[in-house]
Design an enzyme around this catalytic site. Structure first.
Site, PDB file in Angstrom:
ATOM      1  N   HIS A 287       6.596   6.252   1.277  1.00  0.00           N
ATOM      2  CA  HIS A 287       7.653   4.627   0.714  1.00  0.00           C
ATOM      3  C   HIS A 287       8.629   5.173   0.048  1.00  0.00           C
ATOM      4  CE1 HIS A 287       4.194   2.578   2.778  1.00  0.00           C
ATOM      5  NE2 HIS A 287       5.275   1.732   3.336  1.00  0.00           N
TER       6      HIS A 287
ATOM      7  N   HIS B  34       3.187   4.554  -0.280  1.00  0.00           N
ATOM      8  CA  HIS B  34       2.658   5.817  -0.440  1.00  0.00           C
ATOM      9  C   HIS B  34       3.742   6.923  -0.682  1.00  0.00           C
ATOM     10  CE1 HIS B  34       3.750   6.263   3.737  1.00  0.00           C
ATOM     11  NE2 HIS B  34       3.277   5.005   4.103  1.00  0.00           N
TER      12      HIS B  34
ATOM     13  N   ARG C  93      -2.218   3.185   6.272  1.00  0.00           N
ATOM     14  CA  ARG C  93      -3.542   3.429   6.819  1.00  0.00           C
ATOM     15  C   ARG C  93      -4.346   4.924   6.950  1.00  0.00           C
ATOM     16  NH1 ARG C  93      -0.670   0.681  10.826  1.00  0.00           N
ATOM     17  NH2 ARG C  93      -2.440  -1.114  11.884  1.00  0.00           N
TER      18      ARG C  93
ATOM     19  N   ALA D 200       0.645  -1.349   0.111  1.00  0.00           N
ATOM     20  CA  ALA D 200       0.261   0.212  -0.348  1.00  0.00           C
ATOM     21  C   ALA D 200       1.145   1.218   0.157  1.00  0.00           C
ATOM     22  CB  ALA D 200      -0.552   0.448   1.682  1.00  0.00           C
TER      23      ALA D 200
ATOM     24  N   GLN E 106       3.013  -9.472  13.594  1.00  0.00           N
ATOM     25  CA  GLN E 106       3.485  -7.681  13.833  1.00  0.00           C
ATOM     26  C   GLN E 106       1.711  -7.149  14.100  1.00  0.00           C
ATOM     27  OE1 GLN E 106       5.820  -6.623  10.359  1.00  0.00           O
ATOM     28  NE2 GLN E 106       4.329  -4.271  11.332  1.00  0.00           N
TER      29      GLN E 106
ATOM     30  N   SER F  72       0.574   7.396   5.350  1.00  0.00           N
ATOM     31  CA  SER F  72       0.434   6.419   5.834  1.00  0.00           C
ATOM     32  C   SER F  72      -0.495   5.716   5.523  1.00  0.00           C
ATOM     33  CB  SER F  72       0.095   5.989   7.196  1.00  0.00           C
ATOM     34  OG  SER F  72      -0.506   5.163   7.890  1.00  0.00           O
TER      35      SER F  72
ATOM     36  N   GLY G 276      11.233   4.888   8.078  1.00  0.00           N
ATOM     37  CA  GLY G 276      11.013   6.058   8.224  1.00  0.00           C
ATOM     38  C   GLY G 276      10.481   6.423   9.428  1.00  0.00           C
TER      39      GLY G 276
END
Ligand code: PAF
Length: 281
Positions: A37, A34, A187, A32, A61, A185, A147
């Site tokens: 990254h 963005h 998320r 995912a 995790q 993020s 990050g």
């Protein structure tokens, strides 16, 4: 761009590149992707001959199985983006490849993982460490990029590398933010339109705290941050702590000689967001 699914294949390929004297930069991700990254990929490309990115949503995790189910996934878009950014190698293993057997290893980080994310997400950092060590062993990078949004993760990985003597240099990369300040993020993709609008209050409030700095006592700053965010009907603070950059333990007042980081976790509905800010004093 070469895409590998099996650990043996990618390890052999990287070993042959290293024999030719190539430097390997590695970016761990859960996909995912963005711009946050991509900033890591960009730096890896500048500093190394070969950039390797892993995409693996690591089940060990996630202390909350619903969170794991809902984690955003878009492999085709991720691969297209990495190709476009001229990434050299992508590793996309499945769960069996990474965990042919349950990973029973337990890592210890003293007090580093007893606070903040470690306290609210029990087992989270043990799972992160399991996958990060496996991926280090497979890709044997010279440099690995993380990050600073995941500030506690970065501190724990630095400790891991020091304790186990991994021959890898850890490079910390600044938080990348949306135009309204929200930390990027994966998320964020799960926020509703309204939640997304309100989520900008998190970084705005941290920035105000930063500007107030040591002109107000710690307790007052902490209370202001928590109250301001909790007044927003879409947001609820899980924790806000001002901690020592190295030990991650809460600092009691401005006089303590260390770099201080304000770290926050906030719920927007069922989406959990984290952010942090470095104070000057
Ligand atoms: O920061 C993340 O996305 C993950 O914790 C990591 C480092 C890729 C390990 O799964």
């Amino acid at each position: 761009m070469k895409v590998f699914h099996h650990r043996r294949d990618i390890s052999q390929h990287i070993a042959s590149l290293k024999k030719e004297g190539k430097y390997i930069g590695f970016v761990h991700t859960m996909g995912a992707l963005h711009d946050g990254h991509i900033s890591l990929v960009r730096l890896a490309k500048q500093q190394n001959d070969i950039t390797v990115v892993s995409i693996f949503v690591n089940p060990t995790q996630f202390n909350d199985k619903e969170d794991l189910k809902r984690y955003p996934r878009d492999l085709n878009a991720d691969l297209a983006l990495l190709e476009n950014k001229k990434c050299d190698i992508v590793f996309v293993p499945d769960e069996k490849e990474m965990y042919p057997e349950p990973d029973l290893r337990v890592f210890s980080f003293g007090n580093l993982d007893k606070v903040m994310e470690g306290k609210y997400r029990p087992g989270h950092f043990n799972g992160v460490t399991q996958i990060v060590t496996k991926l280090f062993d497979i890709t044997t990078p010279h440099r690995a990029y993380f990050g600073m949004k995941d500030f506690q993760q970065l501190a724990i990985i630095r400790k891991l590398v020091a304790d186990y003597g991994y021959p890898v240099e850890i490079i910390a990369c600044p938080i990348v933010r949306e135009a309204d300040g929200l930390a990027m993020s994966s998320r964020n993709k799960r926020l509703s339109h309204e939640q997304r609008k309100h989520a900008a209050l998190i970084s705005k409030t941290l920035y105000k705290a930063y500007q107030t700095g040591n002109s107000k006592p710690f307790d007052v700053i902490k209370k202001n941050v928590v109250d301001t965010i909790n007044k927003d009907p879409y947001l609820e603070v899980e924790y806000f702590d001002i901690v020592d950059e190295k030990t991650l333990q809460p600092v009691k007042d401005w006089g303590i000689p260390c770099r201080k980081i304000g770290c926050i976790a906030v719920h927007a509905g069922d989406v959990r967001l984290i952010d942090n800010i470095t104070f000057n004093s």
